[in-house]
Design a protein around this motif. Structure first.
Motif, short mmCIF file in Angstrom:
data_model
loop_
_atom_site.label_atom_id
_atom_site.label_comp_id
_atom_site.label_asym_id
_atom_site.label_seq_id
_atom_site.Cartn_x
_atom_site.Cartn_y
_atom_site.Cartn_z
N VAL A 23 0.83 -1.21 0.00
CA VAL A 23 0.00 0.00 0.00
C VAL A 23 0.86 1.25 0.00
CG1 VAL A 23 -1.72 1.32 1.28
CG2 VAL A 23 -1.92 -1.17 1.14
N GLY A 24 1.84 1.32 0.89
CA GLY A 24 2.67 2.51 1.01
C GLY A 24 3.42 2.84 -0.26
N ALA A 25 3.96 1.84 -0.93
CA ALA A 25 4.70 2.08 -2.18
C ALA A 25 3.79 2.64 -3.26
CB ALA A 25 5.36 0.79 -2.65
N ASN A 26 2.57 2.12 -3.34
CA ASN A 26 1.63 2.63 -4.34
C ASN A 26 1.18 4.05 -4.00
OD1 ASN A 26 0.56 0.64 -6.60
ND2 ASN A 26 1.15 -0.58 -4.83
N VAL A 27 1.03 4.35 -2.71
CA VAL A 27 0.70 5.72 -2.31
C VAL A 27 1.82 6.67 -2.72
CG1 VAL A 27 0.35 7.25 -0.33
CG2 VAL A 27 -0.82 5.05 -0.42
#
Length: 279
Positions: A23-27
């Motif tokens: 999730v964090g990488a895509n954010v």
């Protein structure tokens, strides 16, 4: 170069806690694409080649540090003065779970829980509360604070009715601890439960946004194939449809950008936010 310098100064600043996971990488990726300046605090700093975030290596300001350290998070907040914060730190199986050995395989960044601090309480609750308290101590405006929870965290408060409440009471011990950590963060953000008095006196320092996605999927990472294999479970009455990580990321950036977005969001509403951001 001078033009790009001034554009960088004027760009909104996003602080992502845990930017190397799925999730964090895509954010981070979506935020960079949308013109945000992005800083990410992770245990290891710059992502390694196994991480979802590796392609963002030169586009994000990576900071190494322990997000359970409240003083470190407070100092980082004072330094950066971000325009929004996203908490995407998480783990499916903590160090005390009998399934801990699967963490590396199922993690979006191939990480494993710290052998000492790697509990659900530390990884989820304490990291989120360190940042949420820091917002109240540093910021006087309604700073967007976006917490990635889970659809199951709504079972105890009546999401999906009596059946969900009943299931919540009999989940396995490791899942109970996982959900308890999520639920306590939500309660602090939405109702002020467990928030220190000094933070409460600051008023509406944060604009709380809680996302409760079901299984988060991606086509790009074989590490997350387990989530894809569990899609069938997402069709039970207690879950929403699986949600692509890219869709969730767009919804998060919409929440950070739109001052009207606050409160709790699940599957269909998450997709609506993502669609608004893509327009």
């Amino acid at each position: 170069d001078l033009f790009l310098y001034f554009i960088g100064i004027m760009a909104p600043h996003l602080l992502v806690l845990g930017g190397t996971g799925l999730v964090g990488a895509n954010v981070c990726r979506v935020a960079v694409d949308k013109g945000w300046k992005v800083t990410s605090l992770t245990r290891r700093g710059k992502p390694d080649a196994n991480s979802e975030a590796y392609p963002l290596l030169d586009k994000v300001d990576w900071r190494a540090g322990d997000a359970t350290n409240a003083r470190l998070v407070l100092l980082l907040m004072k330094e950066l003065k971000p325009d929004a914060i996203v908490h995407s730190i998480g783990v499916l199986f903590d160090k005390d779970s009998w399934l801990c050995g699967f963490s590396k395989t199922m993690s979006g960044c191939g990480s494993v829980p710290d052998p000492v601090k790697g509990t659900y309480e530390n990884i989820i609750k304490n990291t989120a509360m360190s940042a949420f308290h820091a917002v109240a101590l540093v910021n006087s405006n309604e700073l967007p604070f976006i917490f990635i929870s889970a659809v199951e965290a709504g079972w105890a408060v009546g999401d999906n009715g009596c059946l969900a409440r009943g299931v919540r009471k009999v989940v396995p011990p490791f899942l109970h601890k996982y959900l308890k950590a999520k639920e306590e963060v939500e309660a602090a953000m939405l109702y002020g439960e467990g928030v220190p008095e000094i933070c409460k006196r600051r008023g509406n320092a944060a604009r709380p946004v809680v996302f409760r996605p079901s299984f988060v999927t991606t086509e790009a990472s074989p590490r997350c194939c387990a989530a894809t294999l569990m899609k069938a479970a997402a069709f039970t009455p207690l879950h929403d449809l699986p949600i692509p990580a890219d869709t969730l990321a767009h919804a998060i950036i919409e929440a950070a950008s739109n001052p009207q977005v606050a409160g709790v969001y699940r599957g269909r509403d998450i997709r609506k936010l993502a669609a608004a951001q893509r327009q």
